[in-house]
Scaffold this motif. Structure first.
Motif, short mmCIF file in Angstrom:
data_model
loop_
_atom_site.label_atom_id
_atom_site.label_comp_id
_atom_site.label_asym_id
_atom_site.label_seq_id
_atom_site.Cartn_x
_atom_site.Cartn_y
_atom_site.Cartn_z
N MET A 1 36.13 37.01 30.77
CA MET A 1 37.37 37.61 30.25
C MET A 1 37.55 38.97 30.91
O MET A 1 36.57 39.70 31.11
N LEU A 2 38.79 39.27 31.27
CA LEU A 2 39.16 40.59 31.78
C LEU A 2 40.15 41.21 30.81
O LEU A 2 41.00 40.50 30.26
N ASN A 3 40.07 42.55 30.64
CA ASN A 3 41.09 43.18 29.81
C ASN A 3 42.41 43.23 30.59
O ASN A 3 42.47 42.86 31.76
N ASP A 4 43.47 43.68 29.94
CA ASP A 4 44.82 43.64 30.53
C ASP A 4 44.94 44.38 31.85
O ASP A 4 45.67 43.94 32.73
N ASN A 5 44.24 45.49 32.01
CA ASN A 5 44.37 46.24 33.27
C ASN A 5 43.19 45.99 34.22
O ASN A 5 43.00 46.73 35.18
N SER A 6 42.41 44.94 33.96
CA SER A 6 41.30 44.51 34.83
C SER A 6 40.27 45.59 35.08
O SER A 6 39.71 45.69 36.16
N THR A 7 39.98 46.41 34.06
CA THR A 7 38.96 47.45 34.20
C THR A 7 37.72 47.13 33.39
O THR A 7 36.72 47.85 33.49
N GLU A 8 37.76 46.07 32.58
CA GLU A 8 36.61 45.66 31.80
C GLU A 8 36.40 44.17 31.95
O GLU A 8 37.31 43.39 31.74
N LEU A 9 35.18 43.79 32.31
CA LEU A 9 34.80 42.40 32.52
C LEU A 9 33.79 42.02 31.45
O LEU A 9 32.79 42.71 31.27
N ARG A 10 34.05 40.93 30.73
CA ARG A 10 33.13 40.44 29.70
C ARG A 10 32.62 39.07 30.12
O ARG A 10 33.40 38.16 30.37
N LEU A 11 31.29 38.95 30.17
CA LEU A 11 30.64 37.68 30.48
C LEU A 11 29.88 37.24 29.23
O LEU A 11 29.04 38.00 28.72
N THR A 12 30.18 36.06 28.71
CA THR A 12 29.52 35.59 27.50
C THR A 12 28.89 34.22 27.73
O THR A 12 29.41 33.39 28.47
N SER A 13 27.74 34.04 27.08
CA SER A 13 27.04 32.76 27.14
C SER A 13 25.96 32.74 26.07
O SER A 13 25.19 33.71 25.95
#
Length: 143
Positions: A110-122
């Motif tokens: 997942m990326l936030n709206d302005n592509s400054t935060e990346l979330r990797l989940t598993s």
């Protein structure tokens, strides 16, 4: 031994990118190309950037040719460099290290709206990265 195994798993997670001839950004898809810095690790209601008593610091650079470079520091040690290839298909990130070891899992991205935060989940874990250039001291091997 268990702590080293956890470090290896986190490294594999960060490097879950396999080589693929598909483009990393499909129309309407996510673009993760660039440099990222781990800011938060969440496991079972615990938020930190630590494993046990050890702190962990990770920078990763995803390159448009589906290669990556990962720099990881555990505790008071120096940064270690890992590289390999990655693949992002239908918001699922996977990868392989240069030694042909696959990442231990694939990640939902997942990326936030302005592509400054990346979330990797598993598997109940979430890795939060901020868009940030890798310091030259790390790239040159000084740190």
């Amino acid at each position: 031994m268990a702590i080293m195994k956890k470090y290896l798993i986190i490294s594999l997670v960060c490097l879950l990118f396999t080589g693929c001839k598909k483009e990393q950004v499909e129309e309407g898809g996510l673009n993760i190309v660039g440099s990222w810095h781990l800011t938060e690790l969440s496991q079972i209601e615990t938020r930190a950037v630590t494993i046990g008593q050890e702190s962990i610091d990770i920078y990763i650079h995803f390159i448009a040719d589906n290669s990556f470079h990962l720099y990881q520091k555990v505790g008071a040690g120096n940064f270690r460099h890992f590289s390999g290839t990655w693949e992002l298909v239908d918001n699922k990130l996977s990868g392989m290290y240069d030694d042909k070891t696959k990442w231990g899992t694939e990640y939902d991205v997942m990326l936030n709206d302005n592509s400054t935060e990346l979330r990797l989940t598993s598997g109940g874990e979430e890795y939060v990265y901020s868009k940030e250039e890798i310091p030259n001291e790390i790239l040159s091997g000084v740190l």
